[in-house]
Design a protein around this motif. Structure first.
Motif, PDB file in Angstrom:
ATOM      1  N   ALA A 121       0.704  -1.273   0.096  1.00  0.00           N
ATOM      2  CA  ALA A 121      -0.193   0.132   0.002  1.00  0.00           C
ATOM      3  C   ALA A 121       0.771   1.292  -0.036  1.00  0.00           C
ATOM      4  CB  ALA A 121      -0.705  -0.095   1.301  1.00  0.00           C
ATOM      5  N   TRP A 122       1.882   1.359   0.963  1.00  0.00           N
ATOM      6  CA  TRP A 122       2.788   2.535   0.999  1.00  0.00           C
ATOM      7  C   TRP A 122       3.772   2.534   0.151  1.00  0.00           C
ATOM      8  CZ3 TRP A 122      -0.983   2.317   4.274  1.00  0.00           C
ATOM      9  CH2 TRP A 122      -1.388   3.175   5.115  1.00  0.00           C
ATOM     10  N   ARG A 123       4.204   1.617  -0.505  1.00  0.00           N
ATOM     11  CA  ARG A 123       5.559   1.241  -1.328  1.00  0.00           C
ATOM     12  C   ARG A 123       5.072   0.615  -2.415  1.00  0.00           C
ATOM     13  NH1 ARG A 123      10.050   3.362   1.390  1.00  0.00           N
ATOM     14  NH2 ARG A 123      11.376   3.155  -0.411  1.00  0.00           N
ATOM     15  N   VAL A 124       4.086   1.038  -3.412  1.00  0.00           N
ATOM     16  CA  VAL A 124       3.574   0.192  -4.297  1.00  0.00           C
ATOM     17  C   VAL A 124       4.622  -0.143  -5.397  1.00  0.00           C
ATOM     18  CG1 VAL A 124       2.050   0.282  -6.370  1.00  0.00           C
ATOM     19  CG2 VAL A 124       1.300   1.324  -4.267  1.00  0.00           C
ATOM     20  N   GLY A 125       5.156  -1.065  -5.807  1.00  0.00           N
ATOM     21  CA  GLY A 125       6.185  -1.360  -6.785  1.00  0.00           C
ATOM     22  C   GLY A 125       7.552  -0.689  -6.236  1.00  0.00           C
ATOM     23  N   GLY A 126       7.660  -0.983  -4.703  1.00  0.00           N
ATOM     24  CA  GLY A 126       9.058  -0.321  -4.150  1.00  0.00           C
ATOM     25  C   GLY A 126       9.134   1.026  -4.059  1.00  0.00           C
TER      26      GLY A 126
ATOM     27  N   ASP B 157      19.569   2.160 -11.667  1.00  0.00           N
ATOM     28  CA  ASP B 157      18.386   1.913 -11.108  1.00  0.00           C
ATOM     29  C   ASP B 157      17.332   3.048 -11.459  1.00  0.00           C
ATOM     30  OD1 ASP B 157      16.187   0.641  -9.853  1.00  0.00           O
ATOM     31  OD2 ASP B 157      16.941   0.812  -7.926  1.00  0.00           O
ATOM     32  N   GLY B 158      16.123   3.037 -11.429  1.00  0.00           N
ATOM     33  CA  GLY B 158      15.146   3.731 -11.920  1.00  0.00           C
ATOM     34  C   GLY B 158      13.788   3.545 -11.439  1.00  0.00           C
ATOM     35  N   ASP B 159      12.942   4.584 -11.413  1.00  0.00           N
ATOM     36  CA  ASP B 159      11.358   4.343 -11.035  1.00  0.00           C
ATOM     37  C   ASP B 159      10.466   4.339 -12.475  1.00  0.00           C
ATOM     38  OD1 ASP B 159      12.218   3.715  -8.554  1.00  0.00           O
ATOM     39  OD2 ASP B 159      11.498   6.014  -7.943  1.00  0.00           O
TER      40      ASP B 159
ATOM     41  N   THR C  75      -6.111   5.058 -14.705  1.00  0.00           N
ATOM     42  CA  THR C  75      -5.404   4.306 -13.569  1.00  0.00           C
ATOM     43  C   THR C  75      -4.043   4.431 -13.714  1.00  0.00           C
ATOM     44  OG1 THR C  75      -5.461   2.428 -12.117  1.00  0.00           O
ATOM     45  CG2 THR C  75      -5.808   2.014 -14.650  1.00  0.00           C
ATOM     46  N   GLU C  76      -3.097   3.870 -12.910  1.00  0.00           N
ATOM     47  CA  GLU C  76      -1.752   3.938 -13.104  1.00  0.00           C
ATOM     48  C   GLU C  76      -1.078   2.888 -12.085  1.00  0.00           C
ATOM     49  OE1 GLU C  76      -2.565   5.759  -8.839  1.00  0.00           O
ATOM     50  OE2 GLU C  76      -3.517   5.831 -10.694  1.00  0.00           O
ATOM     51  N   GLY C  77       0.152   2.747 -12.441  1.00  0.00           N
ATOM     52  CA  GLY C  77       1.046   1.515 -11.771  1.00  0.00           C
ATOM     53  C   GLY C  77       2.468   2.136 -11.832  1.00  0.00           C
ATOM     54  N   ARG C  78       3.067   1.486 -10.853  1.00  0.00           N
ATOM     55  CA  ARG C  78       4.714   1.825 -10.905  1.00  0.00           C
ATOM     56  C   ARG C  78       5.701   0.568 -10.329  1.00  0.00           C
ATOM     57  NH1 ARG C  78       1.972   5.179  -6.447  1.00  0.00           N
ATOM     58  NH2 ARG C  78       2.672   4.387  -4.532  1.00  0.00           N
ATOM     59  N   GLN C  79       6.930   0.817 -10.763  1.00  0.00           N
ATOM     60  CA  GLN C  79       7.818  -0.269 -10.400  1.00  0.00           C
ATOM     61  C   GLN C  79       9.012   0.133 -10.149  1.00  0.00           C
ATOM     62  OE1 GLN C  79       6.801  -3.653  -9.257  1.00  0.00           O
ATOM     63  NE2 GLN C  79       9.295  -3.428  -8.799  1.00  0.00           N
ATOM     64  N   ARG C  80       9.887  -0.156  -9.323  1.00  0.00           N
ATOM     65  CA  ARG C  80      11.487   0.307  -9.220  1.00  0.00           C
ATOM     66  C   ARG C  80      12.016  -0.884  -9.886  1.00  0.00           C
ATOM     67  NH1 ARG C  80      13.565   3.225  -4.183  1.00  0.00           N
ATOM     68  NH2 ARG C  80      12.427   4.724  -5.402  1.00  0.00           N
ATOM     69  N   MET C  81      12.947  -0.342 -10.736  1.00  0.00           N
ATOM     70  CA  MET C  81      13.605  -1.359 -11.635  1.00  0.00           C
ATOM     71  C   MET C  81      14.272  -2.289 -10.940  1.00  0.00           C
ATOM     72  SD  MET C  81      14.778   1.206 -14.730  1.00  0.00           S
ATOM     73  CE  MET C  81      15.481   0.010 -15.672  1.00  0.00           C
ATOM     74  N   SER C  82      15.074  -2.178  -9.797  1.00  0.00           N
ATOM     75  CA  SER C  82      15.731  -2.920  -9.016  1.00  0.00           C
ATOM     76  C   SER C  82      15.149  -3.874  -8.310  1.00  0.00           C
ATOM     77  CB  SER C  82      16.616  -2.455  -8.218  1.00  0.00           C
ATOM     78  OG  SER C  82      16.019  -1.620  -7.189  1.00  0.00           O
TER      79      SER C  82
END
Length: 591
Positions: free
Chosen positions: A207-212, A471-473, A491-498
């Motif tokens: 919830a707080w760190r979606v996709g890191g 690294d990258g978001d 709607t949206e999504g996100r992911q940290r590459m690492s």
């Protein structure tokens, strides 16, 4: 005659008389004590009140370790005196005994804040300030931690044992108080009969760190002594002596912002609480305990709230639970009488009145479009589960030519600018929405639609990306473009590459939704220029794009809501690749 038998007989008579149309079958007429009948349907339940007066009192209640928590009771009254009852009790584990917007309720007509009005229908309603907050003493250790859960057990059982209580207790809340309501259930108080919780986190890390990535959310309550002194004191403390003592004690609390920044991984240990707090503070950690209670749970959410996926997770992991989700931001309910629906739910489970809610499908939702301000006039749909039947997952390639659905090979890139701001909704916090910032990302646009298109479910991005950093978001948005060029984020999504490594989910998720464990051992920085595959879900949605509009997907390397971007991200070059060995696509759930 049992309620359901009466209802069956009544409906049979009406049908025989030809007075019931098919659409009216969703409306139940509930027999009430004294012979009065009340219509009961989704969001509509208005029995005549049995009490026209309410009296309130507030006091300090000692817990097992001697910590005194502030309690406010609102009770039905007759001639200015509390009615003896006994009555069922509803309570909220809040940040203050006052009903404040920052407690997660929001300024919503007929919403959570108006729950104390149910004293008119024979309920005692209590607000209890969590330890270390508001008028209560104690030191906040975490946020929805095990200390608070233990307090919730004691409070529930104390409320059940009072002479004006009939022993049936329900708990409710939204946002942090929704989390608190669910944590009350994790400790299984014997007298807890029903839980209504909105916009809470099933898994705090997800919830707080979606996709890191930490974005949109703040870091919980952090107040000065002066701010705490602005609270109304409990009865008998009009000079605020006790309130000041409590406020000074609150300053010893764990600094949540520092604690959360120091927990980048799901398995991070924090000395502040001597625990892996993402786990300790997650409702889902105690899923077996919740399921063992058999207590009915009603989950409330909004398509414009970042915790909507958490509500879906709760539905899928708690058998017998219900989900209501409208076109709202965090803890809003515009156009829908939420307190009436809550009243139906609690009358069913605390008073044993057959309101018909148990016979309805467990999932209800409304599908907005860009011209929808609230739920007024929207058609509410229902289903036995989520996602509903009839959804087709349609992959759409992200071609090198910027056309959504194109198979063209190529590379589309963007230079990351961490200084961009949303031009229409600046700031931060629970209600801030993602926005399209022209020029800050790269986009793929589809053709003008020849018919209305409805997306219901969680789109999934499958991207091949590379960056010139370690690294990258990566942020991906599903968007609508109107004939006038206006762009609306659906709607949206996100992911940290690492943290891209996928694992089997630790809890039930909709089919096809990928999950990332994000342990410290999973962190895998990339070589600058290395192409890597990112597979991540966007948040669930239900949204109608009208004919004449276009659908667009935008990918960027920064979101203005982000609270902790990758160090050195500004100026990074990020590219999305399209080719036979470097495919990129988004799968869209269409009806």
């Amino acid at each position: 005659m049992p309620g359901r038998s009466r209802r069956t007989l009544l409906m049979s008579v009406l049908v025989a008389l030809g007075l019931v149309a098919a659409v009216a079958l969703a409306v139940l007429v509930v027999p009430r004590p004294g012979g009065n009948a009340t219509a009961s349907s989704l969001g509509s339940y208005r029995p005549d009140p049995g009490f026209t007066e309410q009296v309130s009192e507030s006091f300090l209640l000692p817990m097992r370790d001697g910590t005194r928590l502030a309690v406010r009771l609102d009770r039905p009254a007759v001639d200015g005196r509390p009615a003896p009852g006994p009555f069922p009790v509803l309570w909220q584990h809040s940040l203050s005994t006052e009903r404040k917007p920052e407690d997660g309720a929001g300024p919503a007509t007929g919403g959570i804040q108006t729950m104390p009005s149910l004293t008119g229908h024979g309920y005692v309603v209590a607000q209890v300030a969590r330890r270390g907050n508001g008028q209560s003493f104690g030191v906040r250790r975490g946020y929805n931690d095990r200390l608070e859960a233990g307090d919730a057990y004691e409070i529930t059982e104390w409320l059940a044992a009072q002479p004006w209580s009939d022993g049936n207790v329900g708990v409710y809340g939204c946002s942090n108080t929704g989390d608190a309501a669910m944590h009350a259930l994790t400790v299984r108080p014997p007298h807890l009969r029903a839980v209504l919780a909105g916009c809470f986190s099933w898994d705090k890390y997800d919830a707080w760190r979606v996709g890191g990535i930490s974005a949109q959310w703040g870091f919980g309550p952090s107040r000065t002594v002066e701010q705490d002194l602005a609270n109304a004191p409990v009865d008998g403390d009009e000079d605020k002596v006790l309130l000041r003592e409590a406020a000074v004690e609150h300053q010893k609390a764990v600094p949540l912002a520092d604690m959360w920044r120091g927990m980048p991984y799901r398995d991070s240990w924090t000395a502040a609480t001597q625990s892996r707090f993402w786990s300790e503070g997650s409702v889902g950690t105690y899923a077996d305990e919740i399921r063992s209670t058999g207590v009915p749970v009603y989950v409330i959410g909004g398509w414009r709230d970042e915790l909507r996926g958490q509500g879906v997770a709760a539905l899928l992991n708690v058998p017998g639970s219900r989900l209501l989700i409208g076109p709202w931001k965090h803890c809003e309910n515009a156009g829908f009488a939420l307190v009436e629906q809550a009243h139906r739910f609690f009358d069913q489970h605390l008073k044993g009145i057959d309101t018909g809610i148990a016979d309805e499908p467990p999932v209800h939702w409304a599908t907005p479009s860009s011209d929808t301000a609230d739920a007024t006039g929207l058609e509410w749909e229902s289903a036995p589960s989520w996602p509903p039947a009839g959804i087709t997952a349609r992959p759409a390639a992200l071609g090198g030519d910027g056309v959504l659905g194109s198979a063209a090979h190529g590379v589309r890139g963007v230079t990351v600018d961490t200084t961009v701001e949303c031009p229409t909704d600046p700031g931060s916090g629970a209600t801030i929405q993602p926005c399209h910032v022209p020029g800050s990302g790269t986009s793929w646009t589809g053709p003008v639609l020849d018919r209305d298109t409805v997306f219901t479910g969680a789109p999934v991005a499958d991207l091949t990306v590379r960056t010139d950093r370690a690294d990258g978001d990566v942020f991906a948005y599903l968007e609508e473009i109107g004939p006038d060029g206006r762009t609306t984020v659906i709607t949206e999504g996100r992911q940290r590459m690492s943290l891209r490594a996928e694992h089997p989910p630790a809890y039930a998720l909709p089919d096809g939704v990928p999950w990332h464990r994000a342990y410290a051992a999973d962190a895998a920085p990339v070589e600058p220029g290395e192409a890597v595959r990112l597979h991540f879900a966007m948040l669930p949605t239900s949204y109608r794009v009208p004919a004449g509009h276009r659908v667009q997907v935008t990918v960027t390397g920064h979101d203005p809501r982000a609270t902790g971007p990758v160090p050195g991200a500004d100026g990074a070059r990020m590219e999305v690749l399209s080719g036979p060995d470097t495919p990129s696509s988004v799968t869209l759930p269409q009806r």
